[in-house]
Design an enzyme around this catalytic site. Sequence first.
Site, PDB file in Angstrom:
ATOM      1  N   ASN A   7      31.977  33.641  55.673  1.00 14.98           N
ATOM      2  CA  ASN A   7      32.150  34.792  54.794  1.00 14.98           C
ATOM      3  C   ASN A   7      32.070  36.032  55.680  1.00 14.98           C
ATOM      4  O   ASN A   7      30.985  36.478  56.040  1.00 14.98           O
ATOM      5  CB  ASN A   7      31.045  34.786  53.727  1.00 14.98           C
ATOM      6  CG  ASN A   7      31.188  35.924  52.733  1.00 14.98           C
ATOM      7  OD1 ASN A   7      32.036  36.800  52.899  1.00 14.98           O
ATOM      8  ND2 ASN A   7      30.357  35.917  51.711  1.00 14.98           N
ATOM      9  N   ARG A  86      35.807  32.679  52.619  1.00 14.26           N
ATOM     10  CA  ARG A  86      35.812  33.459  51.387  1.00 14.26           C
ATOM     11  C   ARG A  86      36.760  34.636  51.611  1.00 14.26           C
ATOM     12  O   ARG A  86      36.599  35.409  52.554  1.00 14.26           O
ATOM     13  CB  ARG A  86      34.417  33.970  51.078  1.00 14.26           C
ATOM     14  CG  ARG A  86      34.367  34.880  49.871  1.00 14.26           C
ATOM     15  CD  ARG A  86      32.924  35.189  49.523  1.00 14.26           C
ATOM     16  NE  ARG A  86      32.837  35.989  48.325  1.00 14.26           N
ATOM     17  CZ  ARG A  86      32.588  37.290  48.326  1.00 14.26           C
ATOM     18  NH1 ARG A  86      32.410  37.936  49.467  1.00 14.26           N
ATOM     19  NH2 ARG A  86      32.514  37.946  47.189  1.00 14.26           N
ATOM     20  N   GLU A 375      27.426  30.186  46.480  1.00 16.51           N
ATOM     21  CA  GLU A 375      28.856  30.446  46.688  1.00 16.51           C
ATOM     22  C   GLU A 375      29.405  29.658  47.884  1.00 16.51           C
ATOM     23  O   GLU A 375      30.525  29.146  47.828  1.00 16.51           O
ATOM     24  CB  GLU A 375      29.080  31.951  46.869  1.00 16.51           C
ATOM     25  CG  GLU A 375      28.924  32.686  45.545  1.00 16.51           C
ATOM     26  CD  GLU A 375      28.782  34.198  45.693  1.00 16.51           C
ATOM     27  OE1 GLU A 375      27.688  34.651  46.103  1.00 16.51           O
ATOM     28  OE2 GLU A 375      29.743  34.917  45.414  1.00 16.51           O
TER      29      GLU A 375
END
Length: 391
Positions: A7, A86, A375
């Site tokens: 991410n 992400r 996530e």
Amino acid sequence: MKILVINAGSSSLKFELFDATKELKSRLRGLAERIGEGEGIFHAADTEITAPIPDHQAAMRILKEYLEENAEKFGSPDEIRMVGHRVVHGGNTFVEPTLITNRVKEKIRSLFHLAPLHNPANLKGIEMAEKFFPAAKQVAVFDTAFHQSIPEREHRYAIPGTYYRQGIRQYGFHGISHQYVSRKAAELLGRNDLRLITLHLGNGASMAAVKNGKSMATTMGFGPLAGLVMGTRSGDIDPSVLLYLLRGGMSVDDLDKMLNKQSGLKALFGSNDMRDVEAGYASGDPKARLALNIYTGRIRKYIGAYMALLSGADALVFTAGIGEHSALVREKSVEGLDFAGIEIDKQKNQNPAKYGGEVQSARSKVKILVIPTREEQEIARQCLNLAHEIL
Ligand code: ADP
């Protein structure tokens, strides 16, 4: 086989390494922060390295070297067959996890204008992972994708069609988190035909109305400013205010800064951290009381709206920093909603984990769940599904 999740933000790079089995066991998580800010810091397991991290390339190199040096503990980096990234904005194009090709990178680049703070950093993360983990497939998982099921009657703004055709519509964010907790709620309740209202309350905050696993509405819009009151963002505001301030001579940059960085809890109370607001509330500070009332009042309003949209609700699902940890916010967010079959058990609400994450009262028709969001694990899960198809 292992899956690495990345991410990449503008000044940070978060990562987590998973075994690519059904359980998706997490092997290592960490973060390179203060990228491009002189001295950077790399954290992984119990290691902390302070070193200049001028850019994402340097961050990824430190990660690769760390993995090589600790191959005995976490497995060789050669075992990483997939890297899941992400990516914040997938526009109208991306509705599912997508194998990165040059065309996909071009498309992500063409969406820079929709997420100028995020997509460029996300693309950097992809390019650097291609460089340092060349044997792995690169996959993008989009934060907007889950909300692509929102029907036009919800996602379209009532402005001239020419703007809609330019891509001006509601997109919504935090999709990876809303999707993860929706699935977990379905597992917990043992059924998929559910009307859920998911509440992701972190620094940024949004809610979603989810029917049978599909997002039907969400509070964020074209960008991440709409909807709930957040740490430093205003949430819903009459656009007339913006016109008024612009006509009064405020610059676009100052307006941007005001709405994104100087509003929300920070403006109402003075700190964007809910823990500070709670402390102020406990000591009887009227500013803290007002801030909390505005914050939770907005949430209650959307609970009502989403119950109307879904013709009721089977469960509310609280998640993210505030949703998971603030019993006070949860309690006040559902205050007075017993008429709609929503009633919290105040004692269970103090310690949700002890009650399997269910904090509604025995009388409540609607379940109230507290489910920690993961996530990175959701990204890894979506990658694993794709791996089963393509590897
Ligand atoms: P991000 O959106 O940056 O991922 P998080 O989901 O981690 O943020 O949420 C961060 C926020 O959660 C903090 O700003 C703080 O307000 C809130 N928070 C964290 N722990 C607690 C706690 N124990 N009680 C109340 N609020 C908390």
